[in-house]
Design a protein around this motif. Sequence first.
Motif, PDB file in Angstrom:
ATOM      1  N   THR A 111       6.195 -23.687  15.711  1.00 28.56           N
ATOM      2  CA  THR A 111       4.824 -22.967  15.679  1.00 28.56           C
ATOM      3  C   THR A 111       4.864 -21.438  16.066  1.00 28.56           C
ATOM      4  OG1 THR A 111       3.697 -24.961  15.336  1.00 28.56           O
ATOM      5  CG2 THR A 111       2.532 -23.082  16.062  1.00 28.56           C
ATOM      6  N   LEU A 112       4.424 -20.876  15.694  1.00 23.64           N
ATOM      7  CA  LEU A 112       4.516 -19.318  16.055  1.00 23.64           C
ATOM      8  C   LEU A 112       3.025 -18.995  16.757  1.00 23.64           C
ATOM      9  CD1 LEU A 112       5.943 -17.211  12.879  1.00 23.64           C
ATOM     10  CD2 LEU A 112       7.177 -17.898  15.454  1.00 23.64           C
ATOM     11  N   SER A 113       2.021 -19.381  16.092  1.00 24.97           N
ATOM     12  CA  SER A 113       0.552 -19.055  16.622  1.00 24.97           C
ATOM     13  C   SER A 113      -0.447 -20.044  15.790  1.00 24.97           C
ATOM     14  CB  SER A 113       0.470 -17.435  16.612  1.00 24.97           C
ATOM     15  OG  SER A 113      -0.022 -17.141  15.230  1.00 24.97           O
ATOM     16  N   ASP A 118     -12.232 -18.163  11.320  1.00 23.46           N
ATOM     17  CA  ASP A 118     -13.520 -17.476  11.358  1.00 23.46           C
ATOM     18  C   ASP A 118     -13.514 -16.233  12.110  1.00 23.46           C
ATOM     19  OD1 ASP A 118     -14.492 -19.092   9.181  1.00 23.46           O
ATOM     20  OD2 ASP A 118     -15.646 -20.175  10.945  1.00 23.46           O
ATOM     21  N   SER A 119     -13.046 -16.263  13.208  1.00 27.83           N
ATOM     22  CA  SER A 119     -12.829 -15.495  14.120  1.00 27.83           C
ATOM     23  C   SER A 119     -11.740 -14.998  14.584  1.00 27.83           C
ATOM     24  CB  SER A 119     -13.624 -15.955  15.534  1.00 27.83           C
ATOM     25  OG  SER A 119     -12.657 -16.820  16.090  1.00 27.83           O
ATOM     26  N   PHE A 120     -10.574 -15.292  14.087  1.00 22.23           N
ATOM     27  CA  PHE A 120      -9.187 -14.909  14.289  1.00 22.23           C
ATOM     28  C   PHE A 120      -8.957 -14.936  15.536  1.00 22.23           C
ATOM     29  CE2 PHE A 120      -5.571 -12.068  13.203  1.00 22.23           C
ATOM     30  CZ  PHE A 120      -5.179 -12.816  12.286  1.00 22.23           C
ATOM     31  N   THR A 121      -9.552 -15.632  16.539  1.00 25.41           N
ATOM     32  CA  THR A 121      -9.189 -15.778  17.878  1.00 25.41           C
ATOM     33  C   THR A 121      -8.082 -16.720  18.028  1.00 25.41           C
ATOM     34  OG1 THR A 121     -11.544 -16.057  18.401  1.00 25.41           O
ATOM     35  CG2 THR A 121     -10.331 -16.738  20.139  1.00 25.41           C
ATOM     36  N   ASP A 122      -7.000 -16.342  18.824  1.00 26.77           N
ATOM     37  CA  ASP A 122      -5.944 -16.984  19.219  1.00 26.77           C
ATOM     38  C   ASP A 122      -6.322 -18.481  19.967  1.00 26.77           C
ATOM     39  OD1 ASP A 122      -3.748 -15.406  18.304  1.00 26.77           O
ATOM     40  OD2 ASP A 122      -4.094 -14.180  20.096  1.00 26.77           O
ATOM     41  N   ILE A 123      -5.539 -19.437  19.564  1.00 27.10           N
ATOM     42  CA  ILE A 123      -5.755 -20.798  20.092  1.00 27.10           C
ATOM     43  C   ILE A 123      -4.595 -21.138  20.961  1.00 27.10           C
ATOM     44  CG2 ILE A 123      -6.480 -23.150  19.809  1.00 27.10           C
ATOM     45  CD1 ILE A 123      -7.499 -22.132  16.959  1.00 27.10           C
ATOM     46  N   GLU A 124      -4.749 -21.432  22.264  1.00 28.80           N
ATOM     47  CA  GLU A 124      -3.779 -21.484  23.210  1.00 28.80           C
ATOM     48  C   GLU A 124      -3.438 -22.853  23.118  1.00 28.80           C
ATOM     49  OE1 GLU A 124      -2.986 -21.295  28.064  1.00 28.80           O
ATOM     50  OE2 GLU A 124      -4.712 -20.614  27.124  1.00 28.80           O
ATOM     51  N   ASP A 154       3.098 -34.804  15.496  1.00 26.77           N
ATOM     52  CA  ASP A 154       3.193 -33.764  14.476  1.00 26.77           C
ATOM     53  C   ASP A 154       1.873 -33.531  14.016  1.00 26.77           C
ATOM     54  OD1 ASP A 154       5.731 -33.186  14.788  1.00 26.77           O
ATOM     55  OD2 ASP A 154       6.345 -34.611  13.023  1.00 26.77           O
ATOM     56  N   LEU A 155       0.678 -33.896  14.635  1.00 26.00           N
ATOM     57  CA  LEU A 155      -0.652 -33.817  14.114  1.00 26.00           C
ATOM     58  C   LEU A 155      -1.251 -32.694  15.115  1.00 26.00           C
ATOM     59  CD1 LEU A 155      -1.795 -37.018  13.033  1.00 26.00           C
ATOM     60  CD2 LEU A 155      -1.390 -35.329  11.402  1.00 26.00           C
ATOM     61  N   ILE A 156      -2.337 -31.690  14.861  1.00 27.72           N
ATOM     62  CA  ILE A 156      -2.829 -30.830  15.620  1.00 27.72           C
ATOM     63  C   ILE A 156      -4.209 -31.244  16.077  1.00 27.72           C
ATOM     64  CG2 ILE A 156      -3.388 -28.354  15.892  1.00 27.72           C
ATOM     65  CD1 ILE A 156      -1.087 -27.784  13.477  1.00 27.72           C
ATOM     66  N   TYR A 157      -4.361 -31.238  17.525  1.00 27.63           N
ATOM     67  CA  TYR A 157      -5.766 -31.391  17.777  1.00 27.63           C
ATOM     68  C   TYR A 157      -6.368 -30.267  18.520  1.00 27.63           C
ATOM     69  CZ  TYR A 157      -4.565 -36.467  16.915  1.00 27.63           C
ATOM     70  OH  TYR A 157      -4.207 -37.459  16.501  1.00 27.63           O
ATOM     71  N   VAL A 158      -7.375 -29.572  17.995  1.00 28.98           N
ATOM     72  CA  VAL A 158      -7.978 -28.679  18.536  1.00 28.98           C
ATOM     73  C   VAL A 158      -9.354 -28.817  19.360  1.00 28.98           C
ATOM     74  CG1 VAL A 158      -8.973 -26.013  18.138  1.00 28.98           C
ATOM     75  CG2 VAL A 158      -6.791 -27.245  16.802  1.00 28.98           C
ATOM     76  N   VAL A 166      -8.684 -23.500  10.867  1.00 24.10           N
ATOM     77  CA  VAL A 166      -7.484 -22.667  11.474  1.00 24.10           C
ATOM     78  C   VAL A 166      -6.453 -22.163  10.917  1.00 24.10           C
ATOM     79  CG1 VAL A 166      -7.872 -24.078  13.489  1.00 24.10           C
ATOM     80  CG2 VAL A 166      -6.014 -24.769  12.284  1.00 24.10           C
ATOM     81  N   ASP A 167      -5.773 -21.036  11.157  1.00 22.38           N
ATOM     82  CA  ASP A 167      -4.629 -20.370  10.394  1.00 22.38           C
ATOM     83  C   ASP A 167      -3.485 -20.886  11.370  1.00 22.38           C
ATOM     84  OD1 ASP A 167      -6.296 -19.336   8.338  1.00 22.38           O
ATOM     85  OD2 ASP A 167      -6.780 -17.542   9.600  1.00 22.38           O
ATOM     86  N   LEU A 168      -2.577 -21.245  10.370  1.00 17.48           N
ATOM     87  CA  LEU A 168      -1.189 -21.704  11.246  1.00 17.48           C
ATOM     88  C   LEU A 168      -0.201 -20.753  10.769  1.00 17.48           C
ATOM     89  CD1 LEU A 168       0.490 -23.541  12.758  1.00 17.48           C
ATOM     90  CD2 LEU A 168       0.732 -24.876  10.753  1.00 17.48           C
TER      91      LEU A 168
END
Length: 246
Positions: A111-113, A118-124, A154-158, A166-168
């Motif tokens: 995973t790169l980022s 909507d906001s193009f905010t980086d998710i840490e 392998d699942l993503i929790y935000v 989200v954009d992966l």
Amino acid sequence: MAIDVNKVYTTVLSILNKKGSGYMTPDNFNKIAKVVQLELLDRAFYEYNRAVAKQTAGRGAQGYGDIPRKIMDKLDPFCQNTTLTLDDSGYFVPPGYNTTLAITYSDVYYTLSLKATDSFTDIERIDKSKIPFLFSSKLTAPSTTFPVYYYSADLIYVFPSTVTSVDLYYVAKPEDPEWTSTVDTASFGTPVYSFDINTSSNFTLHPSDEVDLILGILQYFGVTIKDPLVIQAAQQEQQSITQQEQ
């Protein structure tokens, strides 16, 4: 960007025959080739890290000597991005993941980022164990301004849950190489394999990795060759034999 799987197969087979190192079946080749391809992809990340560190220290070069750029050319074709939407179960499903299978694997190699669409905010990205600590205070709780995520099976929790798209950006797993063939067991008493180009799959590596790929496969068969010129000589000999047969 690809390396001909038949060229690699015939070169490896030619060297094994010269060394008397035993018999290689297509199935054995395919299994080992898959592993070596992943090893070379993983090694490219470490090479890139060292090259960038060297360049940052002022010991890099430009033009033909720009090693980080050369390694990026190897990695860029694997870099992809996709938009994911929140599943009803509260997680994001990465590309290639099949929730109906008992054993599932996603197509995400690295995973790169991750960014809020909507906001193009980086998710840490954080460790799952830190979630209780973050929610223990309003000051540290995830928000739409400072969202976080973690991987689980392998699942993503935000968090927060208000982030629904989200954009992966990720490095995709390379397609498994496959050398397939038709088999003749009647003519010579032992199986004779004839390459089938229509059902085979090439290596999805940069052409500059061809020699290392062949050397890596040979090592799994117990053959170590220190001089890469031997590989080139074996390839030329195999090409000559192929031309004569045609």
